[in-house]
Structure formats: C-alpha cells, structure tokens
Design an enzyme around this catalytic site. Structure first.
Site, PDB file in Angstrom:
ATOM      1  CG  ASN A  38     -30.076 -35.182 -52.096  1.00 26.59           C
ATOM      2  OD1 ASN A  38     -30.664 -35.282 -53.143  1.00 26.59           O
ATOM      3  ND2 ASN A  38     -30.679 -35.342 -50.929  1.00 26.59           N
ATOM      4  CG  ASP A  39     -29.565 -37.143 -48.065  1.00 27.24           C
ATOM      5  OD1 ASP A  39     -29.128 -36.038 -48.399  1.00 27.24           O
ATOM      6  OD2 ASP A  39     -30.586 -37.285 -47.385  1.00 27.24           O
ATOM      7  CD  GLN A  55     -32.984 -39.298 -51.426  1.00 20.87           C
ATOM      8  OE1 GLN A  55     -33.842 -38.435 -51.427  1.00 20.87           O
ATOM      9  NE2 GLN A  55     -33.282 -40.590 -51.579  1.00 20.87           N
ATOM     10  CD1 TRP A  63     -33.013 -33.057 -53.978  1.00 19.21           C
ATOM     11  CD2 TRP A  63     -35.030 -32.201 -54.442  1.00 19.21           C
ATOM     12  NE1 TRP A  63     -33.948 -33.768 -53.268  1.00 19.21           N
ATOM     13  CE2 TRP A  63     -35.196 -33.261 -53.525  1.00 19.21           C
ATOM     14  CE3 TRP A  63     -36.161 -31.517 -54.891  1.00 19.21           C
ATOM     15  CZ2 TRP A  63     -36.446 -33.641 -53.033  1.00 19.21           C
ATOM     16  CZ3 TRP A  63     -37.410 -31.905 -54.395  1.00 19.21           C
ATOM     17  CH2 TRP A  63     -37.536 -32.952 -53.486  1.00 19.21           C
ATOM     18  CG  PHE A  98     -37.583 -37.920 -49.621  1.00 18.53           C
ATOM     19  CD1 PHE A  98     -37.674 -37.711 -50.991  1.00 18.53           C
ATOM     20  CD2 PHE A  98     -37.903 -36.861 -48.779  1.00 18.53           C
ATOM     21  CE1 PHE A  98     -38.066 -36.473 -51.512  1.00 18.53           C
ATOM     22  CE2 PHE A  98     -38.287 -35.629 -49.285  1.00 18.53           C
ATOM     23  CZ  PHE A  98     -38.373 -35.431 -50.651  1.00 18.53           C
ATOM     24  NE  ARG A 167     -36.716 -34.951 -44.103  1.00 15.96           N
ATOM     25  CZ  ARG A 167     -37.444 -33.947 -43.604  1.00 15.96           C
ATOM     26  NH1 ARG A 167     -38.749 -34.062 -43.472  1.00 15.96           N
ATOM     27  NH2 ARG A 167     -36.861 -32.815 -43.245  1.00 15.96           N
ATOM     28  CG  ASP A 168     -34.174 -38.892 -43.875  1.00 19.19           C
ATOM     29  OD1 ASP A 168     -34.711 -39.058 -44.982  1.00 19.19           O
ATOM     30  OD2 ASP A 168     -33.848 -37.769 -43.436  1.00 19.19           O
ATOM     31  CD  GLU A 223     -33.310 -32.951 -43.542  1.00 16.78           C
ATOM     32  OE1 GLU A 223     -34.308 -32.943 -44.276  1.00 16.78           O
ATOM     33  OE2 GLU A 223     -32.221 -32.442 -43.879  1.00 16.78           O
ATOM     34  CD1 TRP A 306     -29.755 -30.133 -47.330  1.00 20.19           C
ATOM     35  CD2 TRP A 306     -30.222 -29.843 -49.490  1.00 20.19           C
ATOM     36  NE1 TRP A 306     -30.189 -31.333 -47.830  1.00 20.19           N
ATOM     37  CE2 TRP A 306     -30.490 -31.179 -49.145  1.00 20.19           C
ATOM     38  CE3 TRP A 306     -30.448 -29.420 -50.806  1.00 20.19           C
ATOM     39  CZ2 TRP A 306     -30.967 -32.100 -50.076  1.00 20.19           C
ATOM     40  CZ3 TRP A 306     -30.928 -30.339 -51.728  1.00 20.19           C
ATOM     41  CH2 TRP A 306     -31.174 -31.664 -51.358  1.00 20.19           C
TER      42      TRP A 306
HETATM   43  C1  FRU Z   1     -31.440 -34.639 -46.327  1.00 22.83           C
HETATM   44  C2  FRU Z   1     -32.803 -34.826 -46.956  1.00 22.83           C
HETATM   45  C3  FRU Z   1     -33.516 -35.989 -46.310  1.00 22.83           C
HETATM   46  C4  FRU Z   1     -34.468 -36.434 -47.373  1.00 22.83           C
HETATM   47  C5  FRU Z   1     -33.674 -36.190 -48.627  1.00 22.83           C
HETATM   48  C6  FRU Z   1     -34.490 -35.754 -49.815  1.00 22.83           C
HETATM   49  O1  FRU Z   1     -30.493 -34.060 -47.147  1.00 22.83           O
HETATM   50  O2  FRU Z   1     -33.553 -33.638 -46.848  1.00 22.83           O
HETATM   51  O3  FRU Z   1     -34.117 -35.689 -45.077  1.00 22.83           O
HETATM   52  O4  FRU Z   1     -34.844 -37.770 -47.216  1.00 22.83           O
HETATM   53  O5  FRU Z   1     -32.724 -35.188 -48.319  1.00 22.83           O
HETATM   54  O6  FRU Z   1     -33.738 -35.779 -50.985  1.00 22.83           O
END
Ligand code: FRU
Length: 497
Positions: A38-39, A55, A63, A98, A167-168, A223, A306
């Site tokens: 993912n991200d 990710q 996931w 994350f 986060r992030d 996010e 998502w």
């Molecule tokens: C965004 C997210 C982030 C988090 C990550 C987890 O897509 O939800 O906020 O750090 O993915 O995989």
C-alpha cells in the site's frame, strides 16, 4: 544487526519474486516485489538515486503486519528492488511499521521516520492500536532502529489528541538545517488534524502546534499528510477517511485532499484558500512527494483505494498493489496541476498520429491500440460545429471487455468506467468529474501500463486514475460519438528499454 524477522522477509520476497513473470506486472509503475503493497513511504533522493519504500506484507496478497518494502530508480520509471528495509521486530512496532518518510542527515546517513504500532487491549476487551513515531538510520540498504525509539508518543500529545490515531510522519529539512515534520492525528471532536513538530537534528522532536484542523469538513481522520511550497504557494496534501461526497469534487469513503494557501513561517501559520481533490478517479490514495535535484515537486500515490481493493480477491495473485506514475506538480490559477514526469517521453516509441478524424458512431484506427501506451486526444465539435452529445474512448478492449472514458459536453462531465473490465465484485466501477471545456473542446492524455489507466485532462488540470485487471491481450481501442466529433489523436507505444 538484521533481525530474524527481517531476514525471513528478505528471503521470502527474493524467492517469490522469481515466480512472477515480468509481463505479469506493470512495466514502468512500481508494484509490490512480492505480496501486498500500500502507501508510498520514504520517497526521497539519496546517494544518486530516488528511493521508494512502501507499506508491505510480503507473505500474502492482502494487508498484514506491515514491513517496509524498498526500491530505487534513477529515472522514476525503471525500478530495482532492494531488500525489505524494515520489519515489525521491535517491542514498540511489533504490530506494524506504518507509513513514514525519509531524509538525508547532515552526516550523509539516511533517516527513516515511521509509525510504530502496538495493539493494546482495552477495558471492554477490544484491541486498539497505539501509534508512536520511530526512527531508523541507514546507508540506503540496511537500517538500524534507533535505540531511543519511540521519539514521539502520547507524552507529546495535547489533551484530547488520540494516541490511537497518530501516524504517518512526513519530514523535511528547513533552510537553517533543522527539520520539520507533519503527522496525522485525531482530536477530541473525532475528525482529523495535522500536527506540526520540529527537531534540531532529526532525533530530538518537539510539538509545535496544530497546523491545520479538519473540523469535520473533509471526512474524518486525515492520513498521510505532506506539506511543501510550490510556485509561491503553500500546499497541504492529505488523505481523509470517511468522506461524504460534495458534488463531483469529493466522493464517499477514502479520498484525497489538496489545500492550497499561504504560510507565515515566523508563527507557523498555514491559511488555506482553496481545496480540491488530488485525483478524481477510482484508485489513488496516500500520495507522497519528493523534491528532485532540478527543483521539481514530484508526487507518487498508491494506485489503489481501500474501498475498492477487493477487485482482485478471487485470483490470489502473487503480488497486489501498484504505485501511480510519478507526477510533476504545479499550481496554476490557484489549482493543483499534475503531469506525468517528463522522463516518460524517453519510453515513447514511434507515434501513430491522425489529424481531424471525423467521429460519428464507432471508429477504429489502424495502429491505435496497446496496453502500454501514451495516447493524446484533442476533441472538438465536428461538421456543422453543433455540440455533440457524447464522446467516448474505449480501451483495454476485446470481444468481452473494455474500460471507457466518456464525455458529455452539455453536462461538462467526464466519466471513467471499468464496469466491463472483468470485475466480479459489487464495488465502485465508475466515477465522474466536472471538467472545463470551451464548446466541447477537450484535451485528454491517457497513460496505460497493462493494469492501469491515468487520464490527464487539459494539460494536468485534473487526473482520473483507475486500475483494471483485464487480460493483457485485450488491447483494442475504439472511439464513439453521439453527434459529430472531430478528433486529433497520437498514440505512442511505451517501450520497455
Ligand atoms: C493509509 C494508511 C496509513 C497507515 C498505513 C498502514 O493508507 O492507513 O495511515 O500508516 O496505511 O498500512
């Protein structure tokens, strides 16, 4: 020291990668080396190349406990995989590493800042994820987690700020050599906010202020924030969860948001004047930017969402998840513009071009086809110059399948539709956006890379992105008009060099 968990992930991804044929992946979009992606994380320039982390759950196409995958590129189009950079192997990140970012330290090492996740049982028995910010330092391949992790946790949060939604981190270096960082958070009102932190050296961090509060205007939790100057404006990008639609500008669920405004550095005051979606298609989320050596602000997003990533679940593929094209950003007329990085021109083969093609009913053109293409279209009213009712281009087409882009000038609506692209899931397959045009004149550029399409409208004024997992052999293209359209078209095959 590389932990057992990271060693196993590295061994696993190397073996699984061997089983994936090159033509089962996109050609010039980064995809998961193995398993799930993912991200984008840690998008940076370090030691002569771009680094992209992501990710990553190498063990499955869904996931799972988050690792950081790693790839490098000199031109943002040819990517080379490096071994996974982080695994959830420390007490403070045992349930996931994350999203986060990367920067070069003054001493030449690369600093990664990410969110460490630990599940904690609540009084009612429910498990919630406690999120803290952690560091790892490395040489571009191997990274050592910082012994004083986490560097930011609930002690650094104000009253009412959630320690479960924190986060992030996105870091940047300021002109004076110190560091700034924005982090997504949820305040007491349950919506989202972006917090600003500062550090003299990248290791010691302190809270500055709430840089921007959502007040439930755009979804809830925000996010993956990113914050930078662009063309004399200040830009805040973020990916809000739980959006409600607003006209054709924002859609339900996970969305993307760009705020453009002013920044007063002395008081760290960001004032937004304009808001818009970043991408108007189906599959785009959590983008991150980097500043290239020649001063371009380049953005890459996760080319999924998502709410729609169930698209491929019936197949159990060996990889799942792609990044978008790297896009050069600019601000024009107060709006965010995006165009594919100029490096993409180097992949263009000889073009096939037609001028002033009359389109009424359905038209096929010799040499206009392909699943790795850069297709430019200019459309305007045809004979008599009366406004046509609808124009459409169908691509990734065979007898069974096609994906389409259609435009109704009277409503100014451009629609992407992948309903007939082989999906067996009841998820969103269409999205509309309002575009600018004068009397039905519209400029479109479509980039296809086997399993995706990115539509750049009016030289980057808007972008619509969608993935499609139709068989690669479905490579036909046709044009349709209800009414009379006059079209210029150029099609470049994008060659794997
Ligand atoms: C965004 C997210 C982030 C988090 C990550 C987890 O897509 O939800 O906020 O750090 O993915 O995989």
């Amino acid at each position: 020291m590389t932990s057992q968990t990271l060693r196993e992930a590295r061994k696993y991804e190397e073996a699984l990668e061997q089983r994936i044929q090159a033509d089962e992946r996109p050609a010039f979009h980064l995809s998961a080396r193995a398993g799930w992606m993912n991200d984008p994380n840690g998008f940076s320039w370090y030691q002569g190349q771009y680094h992209m982390f992501y990710q990553y759950h190498p063990y499955d196409s869904h996931w799972g406990p988050m690792h950081w995958g790693h790839a490098v590129s000199k031109d943002l189009l040819h990517w080379e995989y490096l071994p996974a950079a982080l695994a959830p192997d420390a007490p403070y990140d045992k349930d996931g590493c994350f999203s986060g970012s990367a920067i070069e330290l003054a001493d030449g090492r690369q600093l990664l800042m990410y969110t460490g996740v630990v599940k904690e049982q609540q009084k009612n028995g429910e498990f919630l994820e406690v999120q803290t910010q952690c560091l790892a330092v490395g040489n571009g391949v191997d990274y050592e987690k910082y012994e004083k992790n986490p560097v930011l946790d609930e002690k650094d949060l104000q009253k009412g700020f959630s320690r479960f939604d924190f986060r992030d981190p996105k870091i940047w270096k300021k002109a004076d050599g110190t560091y700034g960082c924005v982090i997504g958070n949820r305040p007491a009102d349950g919506s989202g906010q972006v917090l600003l932190f500062q550090s003299p050296d990248g290791f010691h961090w302190s809270y500055v202020k709430v840089l921007c509060a959502n007040n439930s205007r755009f979804g809830m939790m925000w996010e993956c924030p990113d914050f930078f100057t662009l063309d004399g404006h200040q830009v805040l990008l973020t990916s809000p969860q739980d959006m409600l639609p607003q006209g054709f500008e924002y859609h339900n669920g996970n969305g993307t948001l760009c705020l453009i405004g002013d920044y007063e550095e002395k008081t760290d005051t960001f004032t937004a004047q304009h808001s818009q979606s970043i991408d108007y298609g189906i599959d785009f989320y959590a983008p991150q930017t980097v500043l290239s050596l020649d001063g371009r602000r380049i953005m890459i997003g996760w080319m999924q969402n998502w709410d729609t990533c169930g698209l491929r679940t019936s197949e159990h593929p060996l990889w799942y998840g792609q990044m978008s094209l790297p896009r050069e950003l600019s601000v024009k007329n107060g709006r965010l513009y995006q165009n594919p990085v100029r490096e993409l021109h180097s992949l263009r083969g000889a073009g096939v071009s037609y001028k002033q093609v009359p389109v009424t009913g359905t038209v096929h053109l010799e040499g206009i086809k392909g699943r790795r293409i850069d297709l430019e279209l200019l459309i305007r009213p045809g004979e008599g110059e009366r406004l046509y009712r609808k124009f459409a281009v169908r691509f990734a087409q065979d007898e069974t399948y096609y994906t389409s882009l259609s435009f109704r000038p009277e409503e100014s609506v451009l629609k992407i539709d992948r309903k007939f692209s082989g999906s067996r899931r009841a998820i969103i397959h269409q999205r509309r956006c309002l575009v600018n045009h004068t009397n039905g004149c519209l400029k479109l550029r479509l980039i296809l890379d086997r399993f995706s399409v990115e539509v750049f409208v009016n030289d980057g004024e808007q972008v619509m992105t969608a993935t499609m997992y139709t068989p690669k052999e479905a490579d036909g293209i046709s044009f349709l008009a209800d009414g009379a359209v006059c079209m210029d078209v150029v099609n470049y095959e994008l060659i794997e060099r």
